[in-house]
Design an enzyme around this catalytic site. Structure first.
Site, PDB file in Angstrom:
ATOM      1  N   ASP A 148       2.165  -8.240 -39.047  1.00 18.47           N
ATOM      2  CA  ASP A 148       2.056  -9.738 -39.115  1.00 18.47           C
ATOM      3  C   ASP A 148       1.642 -10.219 -40.371  1.00 18.47           C
ATOM      4  O   ASP A 148       1.187  -9.117 -41.222  1.00 18.47           O
ATOM      5  CB  ASP A 148       0.930  -9.975 -38.072  1.00 18.47           C
ATOM      6  CG  ASP A 148      -0.244  -9.287 -38.069  1.00 18.47           C
ATOM      7  OD1 ASP A 148      -0.817  -8.759 -39.092  1.00 18.47           O
ATOM      8  OD2 ASP A 148      -0.750  -9.160 -36.907  1.00 18.47           O
TER       9      ASP A 148
ATOM     10  N   HIS B  73      -5.425 -10.227 -28.397  1.00 17.48           N
ATOM     11  CA  HIS B  73      -4.238 -10.277 -29.042  1.00 17.48           C
ATOM     12  C   HIS B  73      -3.991  -8.803 -29.809  1.00 17.48           C
ATOM     13  O   HIS B  73      -5.138  -8.272 -30.220  1.00 17.48           O
ATOM     14  CB  HIS B  73      -3.923 -11.307 -30.109  1.00 17.48           C
ATOM     15  CG  HIS B  73      -4.833 -11.411 -31.180  1.00 17.48           C
ATOM     16  ND1 HIS B  73      -5.453 -12.475 -31.450  1.00 17.48           N
ATOM     17  CD2 HIS B  73      -4.899 -10.505 -32.411  1.00 17.48           C
ATOM     18  CE1 HIS B  73      -6.184 -12.217 -32.695  1.00 17.48           C
ATOM     19  NE2 HIS B  73      -5.912 -11.194 -33.056  1.00 17.48           N
TER      20      HIS B  73
ATOM     21  N   GLU C 252      -0.478 -13.686 -29.243  1.00 16.04           N
ATOM     22  CA  GLU C 252      -1.749 -14.437 -28.525  1.00 16.04           C
ATOM     23  C   GLU C 252      -1.382 -14.439 -27.094  1.00 16.04           C
ATOM     24  O   GLU C 252      -0.308 -14.182 -26.423  1.00 16.04           O
ATOM     25  CB  GLU C 252      -1.811 -15.961 -29.022  1.00 16.04           C
ATOM     26  CG  GLU C 252      -2.033 -15.824 -30.593  1.00 16.04           C
ATOM     27  CD  GLU C 252      -3.490 -15.507 -30.918  1.00 16.04           C
ATOM     28  OE1 GLU C 252      -4.504 -15.040 -30.177  1.00 16.04           O
ATOM     29  OE2 GLU C 252      -3.888 -15.903 -31.850  1.00 16.04           O
TER      30      GLU C 252
END
EC number: 3.5.99.6
Length: 644
Positions: A96, A169, A174
Site C-alpha cells: 500500500d 486491517h 479497512e
C-alpha cells in the site's frame, strides 16, 4: 556469523496440519520478543530466496510497512552484508501507499522501504514495485488493474509479509472490505488515521485515502506470515484468531488461507484464551501467579468478592482441578484475600519500626534513598504522583531522573508562544538561544522538516521547567532533579536511534552516585512509541553492569505503569491508596505540564487528557480492590516488584 536456526525453527504447520483448539482458528507461533521472532521470519524469507535461486527462478515477495516488519528487514540486510544473501532474483510488491503522497515525503512508504531495506541490498530497481501515491485521480482505476496484472505476470506472490492494524486491517483493507476486493483506492478508517497521527505530527496531516492491494490479492499468496507485537495488538489478535470470519475484521479472512501463520510476541498473544484463561482450555500447572489470576477472573465472572466464592463457582468455571489441589473454596479464598490485603500499604518506602513480614516493602532502613526514573518529563507524576508525594512527606531522600528531554512532544505553536515571550523579554543578544531565529524557523517550517537545534533546545527547556514546577509542588528540591537527555532520543524525529553504551552509562552513573535502596521505573510497555520500552531496557542494562556492587544488594526495583496501561490485579505487589486530597494534589502536579495539556502530540487512541486518564485508572484500581472484598479507597497506584 551464521544463524543457528534449524528447519524445525521455521517449519510452520499449514492450516490442515494445525491442531486447532475450539478457540483458535489460525495457526500462530509465539516468541518471547519481537527481535527473536523477526530473525526467524527473516530466515524463512532468506531460505525461500536461496531455494528459488537454485531453481533459477524469481522469488516474488509481498512486503509490508509500519513498525512490525522493521526488525525483519534489519536481519535481511545483515544477512546480505554478512552472509552474502543476494536479492538479484527478487521481485517485490508493496501492499500500500498513502494517497496523495510524493515518493520523497519522509512519511511515504516508498521512503520507508528504501530507508529500511532497498538502499542496503542488491535488488534491481526495476524489480521494486510500490503503489504510486502521485497518480492522477482519474487514472487510479487503470493503475490498480495494471498493478494486479504485474503481480500475476510475475507468477503471483510466493510470500506475503503482513502487519495488522487495530481495526483488523491488512494492507489498508479497512473494515467493510470484501474478500473479492482487488487493488484499489480506499478511504482510511478514523482509528487508522489516529494511530498514524504521531508520525504526521497531528491527525489533520494524515492523508484520508490510500492505494492498497485487495484482500483477494493477498489471499492468492502461496505463503502468508502476519507479524504482531505488543499489548496494543492483543485485542485485535484475539478477535482475528478466535472470532468469526467477517468483513468487519478483514484479517479474519486469513482463517481460510491454507498456509498462513501469525507470528506474535507474548504481549500480542496475551489475550488468547490459552494464555488469558488457560483453565478453560485444559489442565493447568497451578503456579501462584496463575492461581491468583484465575481467582480474580472468577470473582469478575461471578460478580462475587473473594470470600464469597463457593466450591460450585470453582467447579462450574473450569477450575475443579485447582479446587481439588487446595482442598476447598474456603482455603483458596482465605489465601487469596490475605495475598491481596498484604499488597496494600500507605508506606511505599516501608513503615519504620513495624513488622514488615506481611508488607510489600522493608521497614529498614527507615529513611531510604529513592530514584524515580521517568522516561518522559511527565511520566513520574502521571504514573505515580501520589506515591512520589507520599515518599517525600514520609522523609525519604527522593531523586527524580528524567531519561529523555521529551522535546518532540511539544507542539510548534507552544514553542512559538514561548519563543515570542522570551524574545520580548530578553532579546536575542542576551540569550543562549536566538529566539528570533526560532520564531522565523517555526513560522516558515515545511512539512516533515526536522526541527532546528535551537527549536529542539527550546522545546526541551519547556518540558524541563514544567518538570521542575511539578515536583516543586510536592516539595522536592531542585538539586534532587536530574535530566539525562539520553542521546538515543535526540533525533528530532518520532523514530529514535537504537540505544548505545553511552545511554546505559549515563543511567549507570546516576545510580552509582545516589546508591538507592529503591528504584521506581516505567514498566509501561504499551507505550505506542516505544520510548518507555527503550528506557526500561537501558535501566536493565545499567543494573546488570552494577549488580555486583555491594550497595545494589539492598536495592529493590519497582515497576509502575503510566498513561497507556495498568497492571492487572493479580500482578500487583504493592498498592498505595490515595486520599481525595492526594488525588487532587496529583492532578495539580500533572497540570504543571501545560505543554502536554489540551492538544497532546502523541496521545495514541485515547483522547482523554493525561490527568484524566491517570485519575480514572487509579480510581478503577481502587474499585476493583473493593469489588474483591477489600476496603474502599478513593484511588490506588499500583506497582510490581521486579527481580533483576
Amino acid at each position: 556469523m551464521k544463524n543457528n536456526y534449524t528447519q524445525r525453527d521455521i517449519t510452520y504447520k499449514t492450516a490442515g496440519q494445525f491442531e486447532e483448539t475450539r478457540f483458535e482458528k489460525i495457526h500462530n507461533e509465539i516468541f518471547d520478543n519481537s527481535v527473536e521472532a523477526s530473525k526467524i521470519v527473516a530466515w524463512e524469507i532468506a531460505e525461500l530466496i536461496r531455494t528459488k535461486q537454485k531453481e533459477k527462478k524469481n522469488c516474488v515477495l509481498g512486503l509490508a510497512t509500519g513498525s512490525s516488519p522493521i526488525k525483519v528487514y534489519e536481519e535481511l540486510v545483515r544477512m546480505h552484508k554478512e552472509e552474502n544473501l543476494s536479492f538479484s532474483n527478487v521481485i517485490t510488491f508493496n501492499l500500500d501507499e498513502y494517497y496523495p503522497m510524493s515518493r520523497d515525503n519522509k512519511q511515504s512508504y516508498h521512503f520507508f522501504m528504501h530507508q529500511h531495506l532497498f538502499n542496503h541490498i542488491d535488488i534491481h530497481p526495476d524489480n521494486i514495485n510500490i503503489p504510486n501515491g502521485t497518480i492522477p485521480f482519474d487514472e487510479i482505476n487503470q493503475y490498480c488493474i495494471d498493478y494486479e496484472m504485474k503481480i500475476k505476470n510475475a507468477g503471483g506472490l510466493d510470500f506475503q509479509l503482513l502487519g495488522i492494524g487495530r481495526t483488523g486491517h491488512v494492507g489498508f483493507n479497512e473494515p467493510g472490505s470484501h474478500i473479492n476486493s482487488g487493488t484499489r483506492i480506499i478511504t482510511l478508517d478514523h482509528i487508522t488515521r489516529v494511530d498514524a497521527s504521531s508520525d504526521f505530527n497531528g491527525l489533520e496531516n494524515v492523508p484520508k485515502r490510500a492505494i492498497t492491494m485487495g484482500v483477494s490479492t493477498i489471499m492468492r499468496s502461496k505463503r502468508i506470515v502476519l507479524l504482531a507485537w505488543g499489548q496494543n495488538k492483543a485485542e485485535i489478535i484475539k478477535r482475528t484468531i478466535q472470532g468469526e470470519i467477517s468483513s468487519d475484521i478483514p484479517a479474519t479472512f486469513l482463517q481460510n488461507h491454507p498456509n498462513a501463520t501469525f507470528v506474535l510476541d507474548k504481549s500480542a498473544a496475551s489475550l488468547l484464551t490459552r494464555f488469558e484463561t488457560p483453565w478453560l482450555v485444559g489442565e493447568c500447572i497451578w503456579t501462584k501467579e496463575l492461581r491468583s489470576k484465575a481467582i480474580v477472573w472468577l470473582c469478575e465472572t461471578t460478580g462475587k468478592p473473594v470470600l464469597k466464592l463457593t466450591d460450585r463457582d470453582y467447579n462450574n468455571n473450569g477450575m475443579s482441578d485447582l479446587l481439588a489441589q487446595e482442598g476447598s473454596a474456603y482455603d483458596l479464598n482465605i489465601k487469596m484475600f490475605n495475598q491481596l490485603q498484604h499488597t496494600i500499604t500507605g508506606w511505599p518506602g516501608g513503615k519504620p519500626n513495624h513488622d514488615d513480614s506481611h508488607r510489600p516493602e522493608r521497614a529498614n532502613p527507615a529513611k531510604k534513598r529513592v530514584i524515580i526514573f521517568s522516561p518522559h518529563p511527565d511520566d513520574d507524576v502521571i504514573s505515580m504522583g501520589g506515591t512520589f508525594n507520599r515518599l517525600i512527606k514520609q522523609g525519604h531522600e527522593v531523586h527524580v531522573v528524567y531519561q529523555t528531554s521529551g522535546n518532540i512532544a511539544v507542539t510548534d505553536a507552544e514553542a512559538l508562544k514561548f519563543a515570542e515571550v522570551c524574545n520580548d523579554f530578553v532579546g536575542e543578544d542576551n540569550s543562549k538561544i536566538n529566539f528570533q531565529n526560532v520564531i522565523d524557523f517555526l513560522n516558515n517550517k515545511n512539512e516533515n522538516q526536522i526541527d532546528s537545534l535551537d527549536v529542539r533546545k527550546l522545546k526541551g527547556l519547556i518540558r524541563r521547567r514544567e518538570s521542575y514546577a511539578a515536583v516543586r509542588y510536592f516539595g522536592l528540591n531542585n538539586e534532587n532533579v536530574h535530566f539525562l537527555d539520553l542521546p538515543f532520543y535526540e533525533t528530532g524525529y518520532v523514530k529514535k536511534n537504537p540505544p548505545t553504551e553511552v545511554d546505559v552509562n549515563l543511567v549507570s552513573e546516576i545510580i552509582s552516585k545516589i546508591k538507592p535502596h529503591q528504584i521506581f521505573a516505567a514498566g509501561d510497555l504499551a507505550d505506542p512509541h516505544g520510548t518507555h520500552e527503550v528506557c526500561l531496557n537501558v535501566i536493565f542494562a545499567a543494573l546488570k553492569q552494577l549488580k555486583s556492587k555491594p550497595y545494589m544488594k539492598d536495592c529493590w526495583l519497582w515497576l509502575y505503569r503510566g498513561a497507556w496501561h495498568e497492571w492487572d490485579i493479580h500482578e500487583i505487589d504493592m498498592a498505595v491508596p490515595l486520599s481525595p486530597d492526594e488525588v487532587l494534589a496529583k492532578r495539580h502536579s500533572i497540570l504543571f505540564h501545560q505543554s502536554q495539556k489540551d492538544k497532546v502530540m502523541f496521545q495514541g487512541n485515547d483522547l482523554r487528557e493525561f490527568w484524566v486518564r491517570a485519575e480514572d485508572r487509579n480510581k478503577n484500581t481502587a474499585k476493583l480492590y473493593n469489588q474483591l472484598g477489600l476496603a474502599e479507597y478513593e484511588a490506588i497506584e499500583a506497582f510490581k516488584k521486579f527481580e533483576y
